[in-house]
Scaffold this active site. Sequence first.
Site, short mmCIF file in Angstrom:
data_model
loop_
_atom_site.label_atom_id
_atom_site.label_comp_id
_atom_site.label_asym_id
_atom_site.label_seq_id
_atom_site.Cartn_x
_atom_site.Cartn_y
_atom_site.Cartn_z
N GLY A 34 -2.96 43.61 77.56
CA GLY A 34 -4.31 43.19 77.22
C GLY A 34 -4.45 42.08 76.20
O GLY A 34 -3.93 40.97 76.35
N VAL A 64 -5.57 53.47 81.38
CA VAL A 64 -4.20 53.53 81.89
C VAL A 64 -3.62 52.12 81.87
O VAL A 64 -4.08 51.24 82.60
CB VAL A 64 -4.15 54.12 83.32
CG1 VAL A 64 -2.71 54.12 83.83
CG2 VAL A 64 -4.72 55.52 83.34
N LYS A 65 -2.62 51.93 81.05
CA LYS A 65 -1.93 50.63 80.94
C LYS A 65 -0.43 50.80 81.05
O LYS A 65 0.23 50.19 81.89
CB LYS A 65 -2.26 49.96 79.61
CG LYS A 65 -3.72 49.68 79.34
CD LYS A 65 -3.90 49.08 77.96
CE LYS A 65 -5.36 48.91 77.60
NZ LYS A 65 -5.55 48.38 76.22
N ASP A 125 -6.42 56.86 71.39
CA ASP A 125 -5.32 56.18 72.10
C ASP A 125 -4.46 57.22 72.80
O ASP A 125 -4.11 58.26 72.23
CB ASP A 125 -4.49 55.39 71.09
CG ASP A 125 -3.73 54.24 71.73
OD1 ASP A 125 -3.33 54.39 72.90
OD2 ASP A 125 -3.54 53.21 71.06
N LYS A 137 11.73 59.18 69.76
CA LYS A 137 12.66 60.21 70.23
C LYS A 137 14.01 59.60 70.58
O LYS A 137 15.07 60.20 70.33
CB LYS A 137 12.06 60.92 71.45
CG LYS A 137 13.00 61.94 72.08
CD LYS A 137 12.34 62.70 73.22
CE LYS A 137 13.32 63.70 73.84
NZ LYS A 137 12.67 64.57 74.84
N HIS A 289 -4.04 68.73 27.19
CA HIS A 289 -3.84 69.89 28.05
C HIS A 289 -5.06 70.13 28.95
O HIS A 289 -5.59 71.24 29.03
CB HIS A 289 -3.52 71.12 27.23
CG HIS A 289 -2.24 71.01 26.46
ND1 HIS A 289 -1.05 70.63 27.05
CD2 HIS A 289 -1.96 71.21 25.15
CE1 HIS A 289 -0.10 70.62 26.13
NE2 HIS A 289 -0.62 70.94 24.98
N GLU A 343 -0.03 59.32 24.63
CA GLU A 343 0.88 59.36 25.77
C GLU A 343 0.47 58.35 26.85
O GLU A 343 1.30 57.64 27.40
CB GLU A 343 0.88 60.77 26.39
CG GLU A 343 1.56 61.82 25.55
CD GLU A 343 3.08 61.80 25.72
OE1 GLU A 343 3.59 60.97 26.49
OE2 GLU A 343 3.74 62.62 25.05
#
Length: 535
Positions: A34, A64-65, A125, A137, A289, A343
């Site tokens: 696309g 669907v691509k 997506d 994977k 604290h 601190e």
Amino acid sequence: MKIQQALISVSDKQGILEFARGLAALGVKLLSTGGTARLLKDAGLAVTEIGDYTGFPEMLDGRVKTLHPKVHGGILARRDLPEHMATLDKHGIPTIDLVCVNLYPFRETVAQAGVTLEAAIENIDIGGPAMVRSAAKNYASVTIVTDPADYASILTEMEANGGALQLATRFGLAKKAFTHTARYDSMIANWLTGEPDGVEATPHAPAPVPAIFPEHLQLAFDRAETLRYGENPHQEAAFYREPQAPQGSIAAYRQLQGKELSYNNIADSDAAWECVKAFPEPACVIVKHANPCGVAIASSLSGAYEKAFQTDSISAFGGIIAFNGMIDADVVEAMSAKKHFVEVLIAPAFTAAAMTLLQTKQNLRVLEVPVLETPLATGQHALEFKRVGGGLLAQTPDAFSVTPENLKVVTQKAPTPAQVQDLLFAWRVAKFVKSNAIVFCGSGMTLGVGAGQMSRVDSTRIAGIKAGNAGLSLKGSVVASDAFFPFRDGMDVLAASGAVAVIQPGGSVRDEEVIAAANEHGLAMVFTGIRHFRH
């Protein structure tokens, strides 16, 4: 293993042209889909569109691509298994050695005002996550790239290794890829779980606003740093940030100098920062604290510091200081004059002169935290969380801001306008003090703070002791209590301390008894109707 063919399909096109040019220069064939394919072609790159590659056009409005064996077979085939490679050869499927994919902008879509369920669904997506997971994977043979920040380092390593990447690099990219898809699915799950039903929405009928508390909650955080230790030296710890930490929150800090932050430093810094943001006037908050031990407002930050330090100079030693404006040399010089050991120092900005002075204090941790235009709305968190054994508590932030119009005078004597301002100041401070909280104030500063006691009377007495230790008189002071007084004894102690006005939520079954005690002592008292427990 040299990368010979790459598939590129990205929603976020930041840096993709440069990356694609780099791959092409290394002899890598480019496949794309696309809009990404058009972008690469318009830039003069040789690229094969996925429809031409598979023999099937993109269909169903782009739903669907890439869901095709020629794509996923080329990605998933194990190069070390002859039967896998034979199958590819039999069906004429080339290997795809690098997949560069990032996903439809679901987060950005659902963040839009009035977004419809239909629009949200169309920005889920399908093919993208499938390719990402397939490549991740098979990281042993395939490189998966989901983050534009990795483009440059990938090209550099390929150039140095004859067009190949090391296994450790591919494994690291695979871990990042699975995190990417997990977060994407979590966003979708959180948003859709908040929808009351699956009824189709139209552009003319926006979907209902998602529920605050989805049935199944998915959270995502990035490790910002590993800390020296936890609350105690025998505990290990790390600091994690939300991927999109809100501007104005402590997680958005930039450390300008000093030692690394500890677990307790960050926790106390958050307490100080959240408190100081509550004030529109120049303000200083000193925390020890997790409790404010000194809070003040003034016409200048240095003036606010002087008053805040005066509240409890003993507890202020080794504390965290937060300011809600730019720190200049006057503030630093005021701190130095008192030999105040600090601190962490936090502010939205620092002048060059202030930083020059601070650089002489190499161990002092200096944090710059940006703020938004509206101080009272800065960095509000969507939900607050607290871990318990085997579970998680979630709540909306305590963001209610009391105004003079919210106050209900319940005593015979009403507070003066000046006392009302001090009462509202005290109320803001009490919101950030651990329960049971009692805060004595006067002239825009805390005079005594009693925190975290099991008895409200004990908190009252401790606040009085703190004021006495600092040499501060409570005569004419005002008092805030984060929750109602359950008995009249609180009024007796307050009056004996010299207080003249009280702000509290009300709501006790003994309110009338408490009001009668306030009248007996000549105290003015107002109810807010809002409690501010902080545990």
